[in-house]
Design an enzyme around this catalytic site. Structure first.
Site, PDB file in Angstrom:
ATOM      1  N   HIS A  43      -8.754  -8.123   4.946  1.00 48.25           N
ATOM      2  CA  HIS A  43      -9.685  -7.743   3.875  1.00 48.25           C
ATOM      3  C   HIS A  43      -9.700  -8.801   2.787  1.00 48.25           C
ATOM      4  O   HIS A  43      -8.863  -9.712   2.762  1.00 48.25           O
ATOM      5  CB  HIS A  43      -9.276  -6.407   3.257  1.00 48.25           C
ATOM      6  CG  HIS A  43      -7.972  -6.451   2.519  1.00 48.25           C
ATOM      7  ND1 HIS A  43      -6.752  -6.504   3.163  1.00 48.25           N
ATOM      8  CD2 HIS A  43      -7.688  -6.472   1.197  1.00 48.25           C
ATOM      9  CE1 HIS A  43      -5.780  -6.541   2.285  1.00 48.25           C
ATOM     10  NE2 HIS A  43      -6.312  -6.540   1.062  1.00 48.25           N
ATOM     11  N   ASP A  65      -9.878  -8.534  -1.540  1.00 49.70           N
ATOM     12  CA  ASP A  65      -9.715  -7.474  -2.541  1.00 49.70           C
ATOM     13  C   ASP A  65     -11.012  -7.219  -3.305  1.00 49.70           C
ATOM     14  O   ASP A  65     -11.704  -8.154  -3.712  1.00 49.70           O
ATOM     15  CB  ASP A  65      -8.621  -7.868  -3.548  1.00 49.70           C
ATOM     16  CG  ASP A  65      -7.261  -8.024  -2.879  1.00 49.70           C
ATOM     17  OD1 ASP A  65      -7.019  -7.358  -1.862  1.00 49.70           O
ATOM     18  OD2 ASP A  65      -6.446  -8.820  -3.396  1.00 49.70           O
ATOM     19  N   HIS A 102      -7.124 -11.678   3.707  1.00 54.82           N
ATOM     20  CA  HIS A 102      -5.677 -11.657   3.887  1.00 54.82           C
ATOM     21  C   HIS A 102      -5.242 -10.384   4.596  1.00 54.82           C
ATOM     22  O   HIS A 102      -5.997  -9.407   4.672  1.00 54.82           O
ATOM     23  CB  HIS A 102      -4.927 -11.850   2.558  1.00 54.82           C
ATOM     24  CG  HIS A 102      -5.241 -10.835   1.509  1.00 54.82           C
ATOM     25  ND1 HIS A 102      -6.383 -10.868   0.743  1.00 54.82           N
ATOM     26  CD2 HIS A 102      -4.546  -9.749   1.082  1.00 54.82           C
ATOM     27  CE1 HIS A 102      -6.387  -9.850  -0.109  1.00 54.82           C
ATOM     28  NE2 HIS A 102      -5.285  -9.148   0.090  1.00 54.82           N
ATOM     29  N   ARG A 118       0.798  -6.933  -8.289  1.00 53.47           N
ATOM     30  CA  ARG A 118      -0.484  -7.633  -8.081  1.00 53.47           C
ATOM     31  C   ARG A 118      -1.399  -7.506  -9.296  1.00 53.47           C
ATOM     32  O   ARG A 118      -1.591  -6.415  -9.829  1.00 53.47           O
ATOM     33  CB  ARG A 118      -1.206  -7.077  -6.857  1.00 53.47           C
ATOM     34  CG  ARG A 118      -2.341  -7.987  -6.405  1.00 53.47           C
ATOM     35  CD  ARG A 118      -3.092  -7.414  -5.219  1.00 53.47           C
ATOM     36  NE  ARG A 118      -4.208  -6.601  -5.646  1.00 53.47           N
ATOM     37  CZ  ARG A 118      -4.987  -5.902  -4.838  1.00 53.47           C
ATOM     38  NH1 ARG A 118      -4.771  -5.905  -3.543  1.00 53.47           N
ATOM     39  NH2 ARG A 118      -5.978  -5.178  -5.318  1.00 53.47           N
TER      40      ARG A 118
HETATM   41  C1  SIN Z   1      -2.761  -6.970  -0.690  1.00 56.89           C
HETATM   42  O1  SIN Z   1      -3.487  -6.722   0.262  1.00 56.89           O
HETATM   43  O2  SIN Z   1      -3.214  -7.196  -1.788  1.00 56.89           O
HETATM   44  C2  SIN Z   1      -1.270  -7.030  -0.483  1.00 56.89           C
HETATM   45  C3  SIN Z   1      -0.862  -8.200   0.305  1.00 56.89           C
HETATM   46  C4  SIN Z   1       0.607  -8.205   0.581  1.00 56.89           C
HETATM   47  O3  SIN Z   1       1.301  -7.276   0.169  1.00 56.89           O
HETATM   48  O4  SIN Z   1       1.078  -9.133   1.223  1.00 56.89           O
END
Ligand code: SIN
Length: 283
Positions: free
Chosen positions: A102, A104, A258, A273
């Site tokens: 995905h 974000d 990612h 995050r």
């Molecule tokens: C996310 O998708 O923002 C998290 C990525 C992660 O935890 O590696």
């Protein structure tokens, strides 16, 4: 491409995207150093740092150098810092957050510029994050497919992941994900965007949030979307990041996907995050 950085050391980690940056303290830097980090971000789409010790305030201060913060509506925030979302998996939990390809916040009307993820606690092994370049994915398509996609827009939504539909989700039940009533905002974006900073074209659909092409049914859209999801994650377009406590990854949400690997059952992983506000996307 010449490496003309003077204040930071930049080491690419893969041909498609990703570079590790050293010689930087994210808690405190001058404007010239920040300008070089920004240059590296544009060039490599995802940048990595190790051995950082940043407080939540310092994380916020670094984020605010880039843009305003886009507060995530669904992830459990830090009690003291609502603009920091917690990405947590406890030893007894099965589902991780972000365990599907995905980008974000593509469900926002104004999608996010990027995200800055700080590793507070990591498993002894596992929990790596994969990244894929949507520049490379677009560039590798045939001219015919590029032309077809450039004429399309797609709908993105948070309803199916974070809305009332997904009530049985483990992370919903244990409180890591909340506010299903806020999963109402669908957004229409070009399928191929011109990146607002680099001017490069990138594929802008993703498996987690894109629902259908505008003017097409979901059934009509899904085969072509599935083709693009398979196409976009070819190893040649990707890199993989192995976290240590104190690592930071910052990725461009307009140019990458990612995927958080869920392979560390019985261990704890705690990340903070921050997601950054972007600008409206155009073809
Ligand atoms: C996310 O998708 O923002 C998290 C990525 C992660 O935890 O590696």
């Amino acid at each position: 491409m010449p490496d003309n950085f003077e204040r930071i050391q930049v080491t690419p980690v893969a041909a498609a995207l990703g570079a590790e940056i050293s010689g930087v303290n994210l808690a405190q830097m001058d404007d010239e150093t920040f300008a070089e980090i920004k240059e590296a971000f544009g060039r490599y789409s995802v940048i990595f740092f190790h051995d950082q010790e940043i407080t939540p305030d310092q994380h916020v201060a670094f984020a605010e150098r880039w843009s305003d913060i886009n507060i995530n509506r669904f992830f459990k925030p830090l009690d003291t810092h609502p603009m920091i979302a917690q990405v947590i998996k406890e030893p007894d939990q099965k589902d991780n957050i972000g365990g599907g390809w995905h980008t974000d916040h593509s469900y926002d009307q104004i999608p996010s510029l990027g995200s800055i993820l700080y590793a507070c606690e990591v498993p002894a092994m596992g929990g790596d994050t994969h990244f894929a370049s949507m520049y490379k994915a677009y560039e590798a398509l045939s001219p015919g497919m590029q032309e077809t996609l450039e004429g399309l827009q797609a709908w993105h939504s948070s309803r199916h992941n974070y809305g009332y539909v997904n009530v049985d989700l483990e992370s919903r039940k244990d409180g890591r994900i909340g506010n299903p009533e806020l999963a109402t905002q669908d957004a229409l974006h070009p399928v191929v965007i011109t990146h607002p900073d680099t001017g490069r074209k990138a594929l802008y659909v993703n498996d987690s949030f894109t629902v259908r092409f505008d003017g097409w049914t979901q059934k009509e859209s899904q085969p072509l979307l599935n083709y693009l999801y398979d196409h976009g994650v070819q190893p040649e377009f990707t890199c993989r990041f192995q976290w240590q406590k104190g690592s930071v990854a910052m990725w461009d949400n307009r140019a990458t996907w990612h995927y958080a690997t869920n392979d560390y059952a019985g261990q704890r992983r705690v990340m903070h995050r921050i997601t950054l506000e972007g600008v409206a996307l155009s073809a």
